[in-house]
Design an enzyme around this catalytic site. Structure first.
Site: not given
Length: 256
Positions: A37, A40, A97, A133, A201-204
């Site tokens: 993510s 984004k 997110s 996504e 900003k995070t992502g996984a």
């Protein structure tokens, strides 16, 4: 960083720089890892680069269908009327997110190829997005699709949030949304103490992937631009948020 990898079994890629001092931290920072993510931020940057001053465009609702709602969409999935303005897409994508919002943003900017295009314009040559996504989170080892490097993410974040390379209003709007991010409490924020402001900003994704990247202002130091990317080779691996927190602690110890 080596000790964190040894103890956790997680592959770690880190890049961070204190813009006031020029001091930096790098660990496998040129290795390509899944972006998840983090794309984004680039998507919103591309949107605003083209439309930051067009209030009519940014506030005009865009309808979408129920079959466009994908997993991990805490904002879009709760809408009574299936429509979002570009401003709402950006807010949902950056602060929560929201994956559906991320896909809608991709439609607005011309698809995944626009991510690579803007990244290259900003000087990040190893960043690419190939899918939407949720497929982009697959994270199969050795698959270069949908990847970035820690160094690239630092380059991109510095360009967009500090140097204003996509415009000053774009910089201001990105900082506003990312300073109010709700998803990093167990990751970068868990590695910080004292008074600070964090725009991140995070992502996984699969294979235990967890990411966090952003800009940190704390005390009289900084700003510190950082990117922490992780992965494993185990498809059943769980997301290890504590690895991000530990890396964040080391970054602040080294750069403050």
């Amino acid at each position: 960083m080596d000790a964190i990898e040894t103890q956790s079994g997680v592959t770690l890629a880190v890049s961070a720089v204190n813009l006031a001092t020029g001091e930096s931290v790098q660990h496998q920072s040129s290795e390509p890892l899944p972006m998840c993510s983090l794309f984004k931020v680039i998507a919103v940057g591309a949107l605003l680069k083209a439309h930051a001053y067009d209030e009519q465009y940014l506030n005009t609702p865009v309808p979408f269908s129920a079959d466009q709602i994908v997993v991990n969409s805490p904002v879009a999935s709760k809408l009574g009327i299936l429509q979002m303005t570009p401003n709402e897409m950006a807010d949902a994508a950056l602060r929560y997110s929201d994956n559906t919002a991320g896909n809608l943003l991709l439609e607005q900017i011309g698809g995944p190829a626009a991510i690579r295009q803007l990244a290259q314009q900003l000087g990040a040559t190893s960043t690419r997005l190939d899918r939407a996504e949720p497929e982009l989170n697959e994270g199969i080892p050795g698959d270069l699709r949908d990847t970035t490097t820690a160094d690239d993410m630092v380059t991109i974040l510095r360009a967009l949030l500090i140097d204003g390379q996509a415009g000053q209003l774009t910089q201001s709007k990105l900082q506003d949304w990312m300073l109010q991010n709700t998803t990093s409490g167990a990751r970068a924020r868990a590695g910080l103490s004292g008074s600070y402001e964090l725009a991140d900003k995070t992502g996984a994704g699969g294979y235990g992937i967890v990411n966090d990247a952003g800009v940190l202002w704390q005390g009289g130091s900084g700003p510190i631009v950082f990117s922490i990317l992780t992965r494993t080779d185990d498809p059943a691996a769980k997301n290890n948020n504590d690895v991000i927190a530990q890396a964040m602690r080391l970054i602040t110890l080294e750069l403050q």
